[in-house]
Design a protein around this motif. Structure first.
Motif, PDB file in Angstrom:
ATOM      1  N   VAL A   1      86.418  31.376  16.965  1.00 11.79           N
ATOM      2  CA  VAL A   1      86.429  31.603  15.346  1.00 11.79           C
ATOM      3  C   VAL A   1      87.743  31.613  15.135  1.00 11.79           C
ATOM      4  CG1 VAL A   1      85.775  32.782  13.508  1.00 11.79           C
ATOM      5  CG2 VAL A   1      84.331  32.544  15.025  1.00 11.79           C
ATOM      6  N   ALA A   2      88.585  32.262  15.557  1.00 16.13           N
ATOM      7  CA  ALA A   2      90.142  32.435  15.165  1.00 16.13           C
ATOM      8  C   ALA A   2      90.839  31.125  15.423  1.00 16.13           C
ATOM      9  CB  ALA A   2      90.786  33.564  16.268  1.00 16.13           C
ATOM     10  N   ALA A   3      90.656  30.489  16.312  1.00 16.22           N
ATOM     11  CA  ALA A   3      91.211  29.208  16.668  1.00 16.22           C
ATOM     12  C   ALA A   3      90.902  28.133  15.415  1.00 16.22           C
ATOM     13  CB  ALA A   3      90.908  28.403  17.898  1.00 16.22           C
ATOM     14  N   CYS A   4      89.612  28.188  15.082  1.00 19.47           N
ATOM     15  CA  CYS A   4      89.109  27.315  14.091  1.00 19.47           C
ATOM     16  C   CYS A   4      89.873  27.583  12.783  1.00 19.47           C
ATOM     17  CB  CYS A   4      87.612  27.209  14.044  1.00 19.47           C
ATOM     18  SG  CYS A   4      87.006  26.364  15.430  1.00 19.47           S
ATOM     19  N   ALA A   5      89.831  29.040  12.554  1.00 17.37           N
ATOM     20  CA  ALA A   5      90.204  29.484  11.116  1.00 17.37           C
ATOM     21  C   ALA A   5      91.906  28.986  11.171  1.00 17.37           C
ATOM     22  CB  ALA A   5      90.247  30.958  10.935  1.00 17.37           C
ATOM     23  N   ALA A   6      92.463  29.272  12.249  1.00 16.59           N
ATOM     24  CA  ALA A   6      94.171  28.992  12.262  1.00 16.59           C
ATOM     25  C   ALA A   6      94.174  27.410  12.080  1.00 16.59           C
ATOM     26  CB  ALA A   6      94.683  29.405  13.633  1.00 16.59           C
ATOM     27  N   ALA A   7      93.102  26.714  12.460  1.00 15.42           N
ATOM     28  CA  ALA A   7      93.361  25.081  12.389  1.00 15.42           C
ATOM     29  C   ALA A   7      92.919  24.491  11.056  1.00 15.42           C
ATOM     30  CB  ALA A   7      92.727  24.416  13.525  1.00 15.42           C
ATOM     31  N   GLY A   8      92.262  25.665  10.327  1.00 14.84           N
ATOM     32  CA  GLY A   8      91.703  25.189   9.124  1.00 14.84           C
ATOM     33  C   GLY A   8      90.305  24.223   9.220  1.00 14.84           C
TER      34      GLY A   8
ATOM     35  N   PRO B   1      85.117  35.880   9.856  1.00 17.83           N
ATOM     36  CA  PRO B   1      85.624  34.636   9.659  1.00 17.83           C
ATOM     37  C   PRO B   1      87.118  34.415  10.197  1.00 17.83           C
ATOM     38  CG  PRO B   1      84.373  35.230   7.726  1.00 17.83           C
ATOM     39  CD  PRO B   1      84.319  36.172   8.663  1.00 17.83           C
ATOM     40  N   ASP B   2      87.917  35.411  10.371  1.00 18.61           N
ATOM     41  CA  ASP B   2      89.168  35.581  10.767  1.00 18.61           C
ATOM     42  C   ASP B   2      89.176  35.697  12.330  1.00 18.61           C
ATOM     43  OD1 ASP B   2      88.637  38.345  10.922  1.00 18.61           O
ATOM     44  OD2 ASP B   2      90.554  38.919   9.883  1.00 18.61           O
ATOM     45  N   GLY B   3      87.986  35.981  12.909  1.00 15.37           N
ATOM     46  CA  GLY B   3      88.043  36.157  14.452  1.00 15.37           C
ATOM     47  C   GLY B   3      87.997  37.851  14.799  1.00 15.37           C
ATOM     48  N   SER B   4      87.904  38.551  14.018  1.00 10.61           N
ATOM     49  CA  SER B   4      87.963  39.697  14.064  1.00 10.61           C
ATOM     50  C   SER B   4      86.582  40.212  14.367  1.00 10.61           C
ATOM     51  CB  SER B   4      88.542  40.755  13.228  1.00 10.61           C
ATOM     52  OG  SER B   4      87.926  40.735  11.876  1.00 10.61           O
ATOM     53  N   ILE B   5      86.264  41.396  15.265  1.00  8.01           N
ATOM     54  CA  ILE B   5      84.897  41.841  15.600  1.00  8.01           C
ATOM     55  C   ILE B   5      84.773  43.052  14.894  1.00  8.01           C
ATOM     56  CG2 ILE B   5      83.582  42.574  17.509  1.00  8.01           C
ATOM     57  CD1 ILE B   5      85.483  40.886  19.380  1.00  8.01           C
ATOM     58  N   VAL B   6      83.597  43.149  14.368  1.00  6.32           N
ATOM     59  CA  VAL B   6      83.101  44.462  13.668  1.00  6.32           C
ATOM     60  C   VAL B   6      81.801  44.795  14.576  1.00  6.32           C
ATOM     61  CG1 VAL B   6      81.691  43.380  11.903  1.00  6.32           C
ATOM     62  CG2 VAL B   6      82.136  45.701  11.495  1.00  6.32           C
ATOM     63  N   SER B   7      81.803  46.124  14.766  1.00 11.71           N
ATOM     64  CA  SER B   7      80.836  46.684  15.914  1.00 11.71           C
ATOM     65  C   SER B   7      80.163  47.779  15.221  1.00 11.71           C
ATOM     66  CB  SER B   7      81.430  46.736  17.171  1.00 11.71           C
ATOM     67  OG  SER B   7      80.372  47.187  17.888  1.00 11.71           O
TER      68      SER B   7
ATOM     69  N   ALA C   1      84.856  35.291  19.386  1.00  8.79           N
ATOM     70  CA  ALA C   1      86.165  35.873  18.202  1.00  8.79           C
ATOM     71  C   ALA C   1      87.301  34.741  18.460  1.00  8.79           C
ATOM     72  CB  ALA C   1      86.436  37.178  18.603  1.00  8.79           C
ATOM     73  N   ALA C   2      87.537  34.492  19.698  1.00  6.76           N
ATOM     74  CA  ALA C   2      88.568  33.446  20.073  1.00  6.76           C
ATOM     75  C   ALA C   2      88.446  32.083  19.599  1.00  6.76           C
ATOM     76  CB  ALA C   2      88.905  33.224  21.473  1.00  6.76           C
TER      77      ALA C   2
ATOM     78  N   VAL D   1      79.269  26.462  16.460  1.00  3.25           N
ATOM     79  CA  VAL D   1      79.462  27.390  17.625  1.00  3.25           C
ATOM     80  C   VAL D   1      77.907  27.830  18.084  1.00  3.25           C
ATOM     81  CG1 VAL D   1      80.266  29.793  18.032  1.00  3.25           C
ATOM     82  CG2 VAL D   1      81.526  28.497  16.475  1.00  3.25           C
ATOM     83  N   SER D   2      77.688  27.145  19.178  1.00  2.00           N
ATOM     84  CA  SER D   2      76.249  27.404  19.737  1.00  2.00           C
ATOM     85  C   SER D   2      76.321  28.860  20.531  1.00  2.00           C
ATOM     86  CB  SER D   2      75.908  26.181  20.734  1.00  2.00           C
ATOM     87  OG  SER D   2      74.769  26.616  21.346  1.00  2.00           O
ATOM     88  N   LEU D   3      75.434  29.636  20.190  1.00  2.00           N
ATOM     89  CA  LEU D   3      75.510  31.048  20.883  1.00  2.00           C
ATOM     90  C   LEU D   3      74.317  31.157  21.923  1.00  2.00           C
ATOM     91  CD1 LEU D   3      75.717  33.024  17.300  1.00  2.00           C
ATOM     92  CD2 LEU D   3      77.747  32.633  18.987  1.00  2.00           C
TER      93      LEU D   3
END
Length: 195
Positions: A54-61, A175-181, A51-52, A92-94
């Motif tokens: 993804v959020a960093a990449c979204a903020a950086a575009g 895509p914004d870094g939030s988590i849905v569970s 999540a962090a 993002v390798s999981l």
């Protein structure tokens, strides 16, 4: 802050790959038919790190490209090549999100990380007296996240169904870094969206 430095702060510098030598395994499939490019390869260890990142990449575009075991045969796990360096994705390798929870022997369910390999999930099920029916040749490196994303079937699909039929719940990073569970695990559950 520079995106590479920020990603290094999130997952540790040893898990942010930027040189062509270290990213090559993530930008070419194992058949060597498909090739792409990456700004960086990041290997988070858990959902909070994912999540962090993804959020960093979204903020950086900066676009991202999620990757499991990179065992697909049609190039879907490889980032697309681009002539615009600003559009090179962060892969993002999981594979480090590979934990396997305890098998619930009464419900016949187990919660696993997206990077757990199919073989490890099969072995966990067998040790608990259960059988995980999905099986493909790349079982030792194919990840459950990749199996879910591609709806893998394999050699036992007629008997046990496709991968998505085996999914009782899911946790995902948006895509914004939030988590849905939604890990309820109920065979019939009409709450929320049908993910």
């Amino acid at each position: 802050m520079d995106l590479v430095a920020e990603l290094s702060n999130i997952v540790g510098p040893e898990h942010v790959l930027t040189s062509a030598d270290t990213t090559a395994a993530h930008t070419s499939d194992w058949t060597s038919r498909f090739h792409g490019e990456a700004f960086a390869v990041v290997r988070p260890a858990d959902v909070d790190e994912v999540a962090a990142v993804v959020a960093a990449c979204a903020a950086a575009g900066r676009p991202i490209h999620a990757q499991g075991g990179n065992t697909g045969l049609v190039g879907g796990s490889i980032p697309a090549a681009t002539s615009d360096p600003e559009r090179l994705p962060v892969v993002v390798s999981l594979t480090r999100v590979s934990w396997i929870g305890d098998v619930d022997v009464h419900a016949g369910q187990v919660t696993v990380g997206a990077g757990a390999t199919l073989a490890d999930v099969q072995h966990a099920a067998l040790r608990a007296g259960w059988y995980y029916g999905v099986d493909i040749a790349a079982r030792d490196s194919a990840t459950i996240g990749g199996n879910v994303a591609t709806n893998a079937g394999g050699v036992r699909v007629c008997a046990f169904g496709m991968t998505r039929a085996q999914v009782a719940g899911i946790e995902a990073v948006l895509p914004d870094g939030s988590i849905v569970s939604h890990l309820g695990g109920l065979p019939k559950d009409n709450t929320g969206y049908d993910l």
